[in-house]
Write a protein that holds these residues in place. Structure first.
Motif, PDB file in Angstrom:
ATOM      1  N   SER A 190       2.045 -13.272  -3.485  1.00 58.31           N
ATOM      2  CA  SER A 190       0.981 -13.899  -2.738  1.00 58.31           C
ATOM      3  C   SER A 190       1.556 -14.279  -1.268  1.00 58.31           C
ATOM      4  O   SER A 190       2.775 -14.828  -1.114  1.00 58.31           O
ATOM      5  N   MET A 191       1.025 -13.497  -0.375  1.00 58.74           N
ATOM      6  CA  MET A 191       1.513 -13.356   1.095  1.00 58.74           C
ATOM      7  C   MET A 191       0.449 -13.695   2.183  1.00 58.74           C
ATOM      8  O   MET A 191      -0.020 -12.614   2.758  1.00 58.74           O
ATOM      9  N   MET A 192       0.327 -14.844   2.393  1.00 57.50           N
ATOM     10  CA  MET A 192      -0.886 -15.273   3.451  1.00 57.50           C
ATOM     11  C   MET A 192      -1.033 -14.775   4.483  1.00 57.50           C
ATOM     12  O   MET A 192      -1.755 -14.309   5.047  1.00 57.50           O
TER      13      MET A 192
ATOM     14  N   SER B 202       0.671 -12.466   5.930  1.00 58.30           N
ATOM     15  CA  SER B 202       0.728 -11.092   5.946  1.00 58.30           C
ATOM     16  C   SER B 202      -0.567 -10.465   5.484  1.00 58.30           C
ATOM     17  O   SER B 202      -0.916  -9.234   6.490  1.00 58.30           O
TER      18      SER B 202
END
Lengths: 320, 320, 320, 320
Positions: D284-286, D288
């Motif tokens: 999970s890479m908000m 990005s």
């Protein structure tokens, strides 16, 4: 390993069903029970087939069982005039249709296939084009309503088909598994409708959880706040049916420890399909992209991963 | 500059109204017409007052006008038993209540004030505490329904009051301006409910615009997609009432060039209040924060700034 | 409670320092030690003052102590020609300057105040305008370098002042506490530079943690990845100085259990100031807004709240 | 259509190069010029080949040209011991290696392939595994440095290879096209390093543009602000090399109308690869994810789509 009591007499009277998983099991049950047709079924997992056969044997103790078990999608296609598929993801559908013993290798002109899987619209189009090359008809017909709707036979089918007449042909069979059949437009639009609806649902749930969380932090009773939203411009299915506040709705997943309902992993899958389609069409969708990451983050935690997607509220609540 | 034909006889029978702007003008009209009480009004802008007086003179040509114009909030407070305030932002409310010639300087024990402004809950609490020190009663009672609801007298009042009996006292007056009065809990909860509802509305609209945009880019008719969402889990007020697709609903702002409705600048203000409350309570709200920036971005463009907030869809559509 | 051995002879030779907290303690120490001037100090917390006095008594055992303790900001202003303030937030600065016994009540023409607090630029401007009305000079001069820089006397001062000559006047004093003095422009620009720099730092750290997290999940050694970023376009202070990977840099907070460094709560405060300024200027800043919420979320967890802001990496890593 | 003057004598002395596009053209030129080896080249586009041959004919007017043009990747593989590939996307690489006339169909044991394309790490692994099955060696070796670095021969190669000895074997050839060769770990890690670095770069640029935009809106000179960031914790390649403020750095794309540099479409492609890998690994890479959407949004506008990615600043600046 399993058997049927009687082979159906001709493909004209026989329906096929491929994929007896969580959704497919109930759908095939209803199709068999409510259509009165013979059924040919296939699942890559023999246990899923056995379970299905056992259940229907018990249900029809006095009658002969009109269900045959096929050894491949090809056999299903050969023996039935109408073929349903309900499988988890794009590769399964590709294999079921285009694989060595796939539907395409057994289909003949005029037969009709409805794929109720939620997969990438582009893969669906690829498959239904191949079906058309065989002078058969393939359409996408994903469902809304979840496992409960599948069991109760109250699903809504969203059908993408080039002509209304095709929808009319498959409608009786679909209505034996659901209560609504919507013609969404040309091939692929059933999936598009499904994915876009679930994307909106996903974003709305995030908004609902954040807004209810804020209200709670500000000292308000979230049930009362839900009641007010319900008669205001914030109302939605998320508030009146899938409300994330435990105890507000007696039958919501939130009131049962966030069990049942729409698993966060599954809505994450659908949001993923939407974001993949967004990438393909160069659609910039900021809130949706963030929503995907939020669900991914929460579903990575073991305690949340199998819960209803409204468990987002619990995740927020524990961040104090 | 203006005049009234007859001074009301006593404060017992007189209502006060401060703030005759876009919302307040219609609310005061309805309060006057439907309550049958005398009215004392004030607005810092003389033109707003003149417009109000002229309109009511015309309406009541045969009767004597039961409206008096006050020269300050203090005078309103002195001459009426029930005082409504409807002003744009927190500083205006502070000035109207706590200023040199403010309500507090003219109020006497037992009188009751309802503030329908949408302002920071903390400022509201600060003001209503001061009212209580004067042995009078101040409550928050913001509304939903917009200018159209104000004109039609169909507003919903969300009232934050320490006791139910207070809500019962003000209910008749409020129902002369609206159709619902909801007791949300203690002081401040009316505002909390209003702000949280509008935050959810704002996020839902972003989700709706993105999902409909995606469907359109994927080749689907957004009106048909809206119809499907309306009978699916994506349904909401945003889809069935404020739908962003031009032509789907004949009376939605989107069908009128995104004119009317809920101006993007105003929902941005409400989202700002919510995010400010989120900061105060250390509530992390990712999707809401992004939503605020999206509305801010779109409302910074001159062509969108005065449009209904569903104009987000147009902004997305132009990004191809 | 405390005492000084000798009162400084005249305000000409005396510097004032208000705020002996985590940063101010070290800064005042260096100002005293390196400038050679007399010092008048004040802190609302008597313990902070005692600690400061005790430390300097020990340091100067043979010499007489040239430090006086004031009973109010006013007394500091009366007794010194140059006054430093270093306080946590806007309200403290308002009180210290504009309060009943504030600097303004004791200041006289020609004196000069440097506020090194990180506060809202608008509050700073409000205060320095009041100073100007007293014919004195107030400027903003926030610092970068953290507690370690304060102790080592290596701070950078970012000064907002209407004229270069003012910066030249304060430079010797500031250089006794730091190694760089940058004139950023007119009043307020010191704070603007500080806030914007820290906002960028905050976003860069989120990007670094996400990118290093992704690399790790994909099977790469994050230390090697950091080394490559360091010689590539991904290089930054975040990678080469505050690297979030434990063990990559021996002295980074990440290598010491994320202790020390720039506490996540403090960078959250600075990002909050930036977002507040963004709201005031209607600047839409999507990534920054999300960044604020991410830090707020992480700092709400007890195990992270007092750690260096690179602890974001740990938060991501635990989400698997 | 094209010709070579002399066929190289044996595969031992011959290098192969497939893909003479924007990057490959310069890389092949340098490989030819600096290695002194014979070259066999292939491009699906005959014009790209002609251009390459013509250029080198002119350069080597007196010497015989040691370049042969192959009619397929297979021929390149047959005739050379070391094969470079530099193609736009995953499907091109699949075709070049695994297609009917692909490298695999012509390769023999012991030969070595370096793919410098920026593609999905999973596709790269799929391809290099197939190369290994043929007892040959395939490694990923994407580059940083852009078209300018390719032309100047100053690229950095990030090589993913199971053994250091392989890197040592290819190093001389790579150093004829670049100045750094970094061994990133096992197969795929070259791509992982490239993608993660560019993701961080992308996020940092968004942060830099937002922070500089905010500073400007608050009244500060963005060049001065850049200078301060450059000596503070906000410093990065983005600020000191690719600064988005026109005129701050004379040679930055921003100073040349955002021409040249790293096209927003290309960084969007790399961020897309990173987000795809994030999805595959459930990372999970908000920030990005939001960054991807921001670049997608901006690159959808015709006026920005071919500009350097720092044009984000212009997009923000026009939103006032």
């Amino acid at each position: 390993m399993f058997s049927t009591t009687r082979a159906p007499s001709s493909s004209e009277e026989t329906y096929g069903f491929i994929g007896l998983g969580q959704m497919g099991y109930h759908m095939a049950n209803n199709l068999y029970k409510n259509s009165g047709k013979n059924l040919v079924v296939y699942d890559i997992n023999p246990k899923a087939v056995s379970r299905f056969i056992e259940y229907n044997k018990q249900q029809s103790s006095n009658d002969s069982l009109r269900i045959e078990v096929a050894s491949s999608p090809r056999e299903v296609a050969e023996k039935s005039s109408f073929i349903m598929t309900m499988l988890p993801e794009s590769p399964h559908i590709k294999e079921a249709y285009l694989g060595e013993k796939g539907i395409l290798s057994g289909i003949s002109p005029g037969k009709i296939c409805v794929d109720s899987s939620t997969i990438e619209p582009t893969v669906s189009l690829e498959v239904t084009k191949e079906v058309a090359k065989a002078s058969a008809i393939g359409v996408d017909g994903p469902v809304s309503g979840g496992v409960m709707g599948a069991e109760a036979g109250t699903l809504t089918f969203m059908v993408g088909a080039p002509e209304k007449s095709i929808v009319e042909r498959v409608e009786p069979a679909l209505l034996s598994m659901g209560k609504n059949v919507v013609h969404c437009g040309d091939l692929g639009t059933g999936l598009i409708a499904k994915i876009c609806n679930n994307l909106l649902l996903a974003v709305t749930m995030v908004g609902a959880c954040e807004a209810l969380h804020l209200g709670t932090k500000l000292g308000m009773d979230p049930k009362l706040l839900s009641s007010i939203m319900n008669i205001s411009s914030g109302r939605s299915w998320t508030i009146d049916t899938a409300n994330p506040i435990p105890g507000y709705l007696p039958n919501s997943p939130s009131s049962k420890g966030y069990e049942g309902g729409f698993a966060i992993k599954l809505i994450l899958k659908d949001v993923g399909l939407a974001m993949s389609a967004a990438k393909d069409t160069k659609s910039s969708m900021m809130a949706s992209a963030l929503t995907e990451q939020i669900y991914r983050h929460v579903s990575n935690y073991e305690q949340y991963s199998n819960k209803d997607f409204s468990v987002l509220y619990k995740w927020l609540k524990e961040n104090k």
